[in-house]
Scaffold this active site. Structure first.
Site, PDB file in Angstrom:
ATOM      1  N   HIS A   1      13.157  64.081  16.601  1.00  0.00           N
ATOM      2  CA  HIS A   1      12.010  64.101  17.524  1.00  0.00           C
ATOM      3  C   HIS A   1      10.694  64.019  16.757  1.00  0.00           C
ATOM      4  O   HIS A   1      10.657  64.232  15.545  1.00  0.00           O
ATOM      5  CB  HIS A   1      12.023  65.371  18.378  1.00  0.00           C
ATOM      6  CG  HIS A   1      13.034  65.341  19.497  1.00  0.00           C
ATOM      7  ND1 HIS A   1      14.344  65.721  19.311  1.00  0.00           N
ATOM      8  CD2 HIS A   1      12.938  64.941  20.796  1.00  0.00           C
ATOM      9  CE1 HIS A   1      15.014  65.575  20.454  1.00  0.00           C
ATOM     10  NE2 HIS A   1      14.181  65.096  21.358  1.00  0.00           N
TER      11      HIS A   1
ATOM     12  N   LYS B   1       6.924  68.518  18.304  1.00  0.00           N
ATOM     13  CA  LYS B   1       7.896  69.319  19.073  1.00  0.00           C
ATOM     14  C   LYS B   1       7.979  70.736  18.523  1.00  0.00           C
ATOM     15  O   LYS B   1       8.106  70.924  17.311  1.00  0.00           O
ATOM     16  CB  LYS B   1       9.274  68.638  19.052  1.00  0.00           C
ATOM     17  CG  LYS B   1      10.311  69.332  19.927  1.00  0.00           C
ATOM     18  CD  LYS B   1      11.509  68.442  20.202  1.00  0.00           C
ATOM     19  CE  LYS B   1      12.593  69.146  21.009  1.00  0.00           C
ATOM     20  NZ  LYS B   1      12.146  69.593  22.346  1.00  0.00           N
TER      21      LYS B   1
END
Ligand SMILES: NC(=O)C1=CN([C@@H]2O[C@H](COP(=O)(O)OP(=O)(O)OC[C@H]3O[C@@H](n4cnc5c(N)ncnc54)[C@H](OP(=O)(O)O)[C@@H]3O)[C@@H](O)[C@H]2O)C=CC1
Ligand SMILES: O=C(O)C1=N[C@H](C(=O)O)C[C@H](O)C1
Length: 248
Positions: free
Chosen positions: A141, A145
């Site tokens: 990701h 995040k």
């Protein structure tokens, strides 16, 4: 006209979702909720769910696990169906979501894309067929995040456990001085740049490897999936719903 409240409206997903709602004629954005009081948008905002005066048909939540009590207390007080897309909940918080779903309809999924939900089905099938293969999950990701591993990686691991109940999650293996056991699933989190979201499930056997992978190419797929979930949820009675219910 479906009237929607967005919790986490100022976040990356909240921004994509509110834009999506505002662009659709059959959707109304009642208001957004974000702790930032300097937020500059064209719709009404509140700093907490419990400050909201308006009614809505449904709440969509892409925020942070720490807002759970606020969102659940508003949803229960106003009997408003709730779509939860936020990740990073601990077991205590997951229990609160489940308890609330006995009183109102709650749709909860760590991944609102169609593709990941197909991936979960394929992974369960592979886990059933590939006896003795070692299973590892790698998720990647963006560098903004805040939770790890991803909610989707946990969801995939939980689905493997339904097929192989003895399996235990092993997060990262840092500092471990023992070889891999046959009853573990390794879960590994990569963070970097603007990666939207990748989930790769590796089945490694003797002299052969199978990989099942999903790569999200925009945040729109999550926003649109959450709107589809909202449209589904407003026609349900109290209960706990997920993508399987909607897709079947
Ligand atoms: N189920 C799915 O398909 C998907 C789920 N997600 C999940 O949705 C959530 C939001 O993602 P994303 O928009 O990228 O995250 P952001 O960090 O960009 O946004 C988080 C939002 O929550 C608000 N917030 C409230 N309290 C807190 C807090 N204590 N800490 C941090 N933020 C807080 C932020 O407000 P403010 O900006 O005012 O600080 C902001 O509006 C995450 O849990 C993510 O994993 C993401 C994509 C897809
Ligand atoms: O934070 C994100 O961006 C995402 N979070 C979800 C997760 O934790 O699984 C879903 C998606 O992969 C994007």
């Amino acid at each position: 006209m479906l009237k929607i409240i967005v919790n986490g409206c100022n976040g990356k997903m909240g921004s994509v979702l509110t834009k999506c709602i505002l662009s659709e004629d059959d959707l109304e954005l009642v208001c957004g909720v974000s702790p930032d009081d300097k937020i500059n948008v064209k719709y009404k905002t509140y700093q907490k769910m419990n400050y909201i005066n308006e009614n809505a048909d449904v709440i969509i939540d892409f925020s942070h696990h720490s807002t759970l009590d606020d969102v659940l207390s508003f949803a229960l007080k106003t009997k408003t169906p709730l779509v939860i897309a936020t990740t990073g909940y601990n077991q205590d918080e997951l229990n609160k979501i489940y308890d609330a779903s006995k009183k109102i309809p709650i749709f909860h999924s760590s991944n609102m894309s169609l593709g990941v939900n197909v991936l979960v089905k394929l992974v369960k099938e592979a886990a059933n067929m590939l006896d003795g293969f070692d299973i590892e999950i790698i998720e990647k990701h963006h560098n903004k995040k805040v939770d790890a591993p991803s909610g989707t990686a946990v969801m995939i691991a939980n689905s493997i456990k339904e097929i192989l109940p003895k399996i235990e999650n092993n997060y990262g293996r840092y500092g471990r001085e023992a070889k891999r056991t046959e009853n573990e699933v390794g879960i590994h989190a990569i963070r970097g740049g603007t990666i939207v979201g990748e989930h790769n499930v590796i089945f490694a056997g003797h002299d052969e490897v199978i990989e099942i992978k999903h790569s999200a190419q925009s945040k729109d797929i999550f926003a649109k999936g959450s709107i589809a979930a909202a449209k589904y949820l407003v026609n349900q009675i109290e209960g706990y719903y997920n993508m399987n219910n909607m897709l079947s």
